[in-house]
Design a protein around this motif. Structure first.
Motif, short mmCIF file in Angstrom:
data_model
loop_
_atom_site.label_atom_id
_atom_site.label_comp_id
_atom_site.label_asym_id
_atom_site.label_seq_id
_atom_site.Cartn_x
_atom_site.Cartn_y
_atom_site.Cartn_z
N ARG A 1 -3.11 0.33 -13.55
CA ARG A 1 -2.63 1.72 -14.15
C ARG A 1 -1.66 2.39 -13.14
O ARG A 1 -1.48 3.42 -13.04
CB ARG A 1 -3.84 2.62 -14.16
CG ARG A 1 -4.93 2.21 -15.26
CD ARG A 1 -6.07 3.02 -15.66
NE ARG A 1 -5.54 3.88 -16.56
CZ ARG A 1 -5.40 3.92 -17.70
NH1 ARG A 1 -5.73 2.36 -18.34
NH2 ARG A 1 -4.90 4.66 -18.62
N ALA A 2 -0.99 1.34 -12.50
CA ALA A 2 0.16 1.90 -11.33
C ALA A 2 0.88 2.90 -11.79
O ALA A 2 1.58 3.89 -11.26
CB ALA A 2 0.79 0.89 -10.70
N LYS B 1 0.81 -1.17 -0.04
CA LYS B 1 -0.04 0.13 -0.07
C LYS B 1 0.81 1.26 0.15
O LYS B 1 0.57 2.19 -0.87
CB LYS B 1 -0.75 -0.12 1.17
CG LYS B 1 -2.22 -0.95 0.95
CD LYS B 1 -2.85 -0.84 2.42
CE LYS B 1 -3.91 -2.00 2.22
NZ LYS B 1 -5.31 -1.75 3.33
N ASP C 1 0.34 4.75 -14.75
CA ASP C 1 -0.34 5.82 -15.61
C ASP C 1 0.27 7.27 -15.26
O ASP C 1 0.95 7.67 -14.30
CB ASP C 1 -1.85 5.91 -15.17
CG ASP C 1 -2.60 6.67 -16.19
OD1 ASP C 1 -2.12 6.51 -17.40
OD2 ASP C 1 -3.69 7.15 -15.83
N ASN D 1 2.37 1.52 -3.32
CA ASN D 1 1.49 2.20 -4.43
C ASN D 1 1.01 3.83 -3.99
O ASN D 1 0.88 4.50 -5.11
CB ASN D 1 -0.20 1.41 -4.29
CG ASN D 1 -0.14 0.01 -4.74
OD1 ASN D 1 0.75 -0.17 -5.69
ND2 ASN D 1 -0.68 -0.90 -4.00
N ALA D 2 1.09 4.22 -2.99
CA ALA D 2 1.01 5.57 -2.64
C ALA D 2 2.01 6.24 -3.26
O ALA D 2 1.75 7.24 -3.81
CB ALA D 2 0.72 5.69 -1.17
N GLU D 3 2.98 5.91 -3.05
CA GLU D 3 4.07 6.61 -3.47
C GLU D 3 4.54 6.72 -4.96
O GLU D 3 4.56 7.84 -5.58
CB GLU D 3 5.62 6.03 -3.09
CG GLU D 3 5.87 6.01 -1.54
CD GLU D 3 6.30 7.45 -0.88
OE1 GLU D 3 6.21 8.54 -1.96
OE2 GLU D 3 6.39 7.53 -0.03
N LEU D 4 3.73 5.64 -5.71
CA LEU D 4 3.88 5.62 -7.33
C LEU D 4 2.92 6.47 -7.62
O LEU D 4 2.96 7.23 -8.55
CB LEU D 4 3.60 4.13 -7.54
CG LEU D 4 4.79 3.11 -7.65
CD1 LEU D 4 4.31 1.72 -8.14
CD2 LEU D 4 5.91 3.79 -8.70
N ALA D 5 1.58 6.47 -6.78
CA ALA D 5 0.73 7.36 -7.29
C ALA D 5 0.86 9.00 -7.40
O ALA D 5 0.55 9.80 -8.21
CB ALA D 5 -0.57 7.33 -6.40
N SER D 6 1.83 9.46 -6.45
CA SER D 6 2.16 10.69 -6.30
C SER D 6 3.77 11.08 -7.15
O SER D 6 3.94 12.35 -7.06
CB SER D 6 2.52 11.18 -4.86
OG SER D 6 3.45 10.41 -4.35
N LYS E 1 3.35 7.89 -15.99
CA LYS E 1 4.91 8.01 -15.35
C LYS E 1 5.94 7.65 -16.40
O LYS E 1 5.43 6.97 -17.62
CB LYS E 1 5.03 6.89 -14.31
CG LYS E 1 3.86 6.83 -13.25
CD LYS E 1 4.10 7.97 -12.25
CE LYS E 1 2.88 7.71 -11.10
NZ LYS E 1 1.97 8.57 -11.16
#
Length: 193
Positions: free
Chosen positions: A95-96, A58, A98, A61-66, A100
């Motif tokens: 879409r991890a 998790k 997306d 995923n949060a780091e990748l999202a930002s 990037k």
């Protein structure tokens, strides 16, 4: 700018993670915020039993999202990238990556594995909807010495290729950053209306 780095080698230290550490240093010297992960940050049980609720997953995923980009490094085993890395990538959302920019780095015992990045790793990164997967860097193990200490010693030609790839990555990140209008330009637009 924010970048996540992901070391896919089951061994630490490793030649592939030494390339990642040098990349981290290069980016940080240019003011890029870098968040570092390696495969050992994730429980083997969480990876093997596909625990999508894993706190470590998790957080990634949060780091990748930002993040604006990802640098992923892997050794090549049996003509493909690390199986542990594949297991982790399989657990990421569809879409991890997306929007990037992704820079792949790989090392192997021989130049015969050079195409593993193009035929094995890049398709997986593209399936995660990476906006742009750059050419990346492949290094024969003989080009990296003293990788157990930082910084590792790179063959001059490899060092030049890594620097060139990082410059391209940095430029690609810059192109992806949304242009935020300044307060002055917003005020000028408001006055014209």
């Amino acid at each position: 700018m924010r970048v996540v780095t992901l070391a896919g080698s089951p061994r630490q230290p490793s030649r592939s993670s030494s390339l990642l550490a040098l990349s981290h240093q290069w980016l940080a010297s240019r003011g890029v915020e870098v968040f570092t992960y390696n495969i050992q940050d994730f429980s083997a049980d969480d990876l093997l039993f596909a625990n999508f609720g894993s706190p470590q997953l998790k957080q990634l995923n949060a780091e990748l999202a930002s993040a604006d980009g990802l640098i992923v490094a892997t050794p090549v085993y049996k003509a493909s990238f690390s199986g542990a890395l594949k297991t982790l990538l399989d657990l990421l959302p569809e879409r991890a990556l997306d929007h990037k920019v992704v820079l792949p780095l790989a090392t192997a015992g021989s130049i015969g594995h050079m195409l593993a990045v193009d035929y094995a790793l890049k398709p997986v990164l593209a399936s995660l909807k990476a906006q742009e997967v750059l050419q990346g860097v492949f290094a024969d193990d003989s080009l990296i010495s003293d990788y157990q200490t930082f910084p590792a010693k790179l063959d001059p030609a490899l060092e030049e290729r890594l620097t060139e790839s990082l410059e391209n990555f940095y430029l690609a990140l810059s192109r992806r950053r949304p242009q935020i209008p300044s307060v002055a330009s917003l005020s000028a637009q408001a006055l014209r209306v």
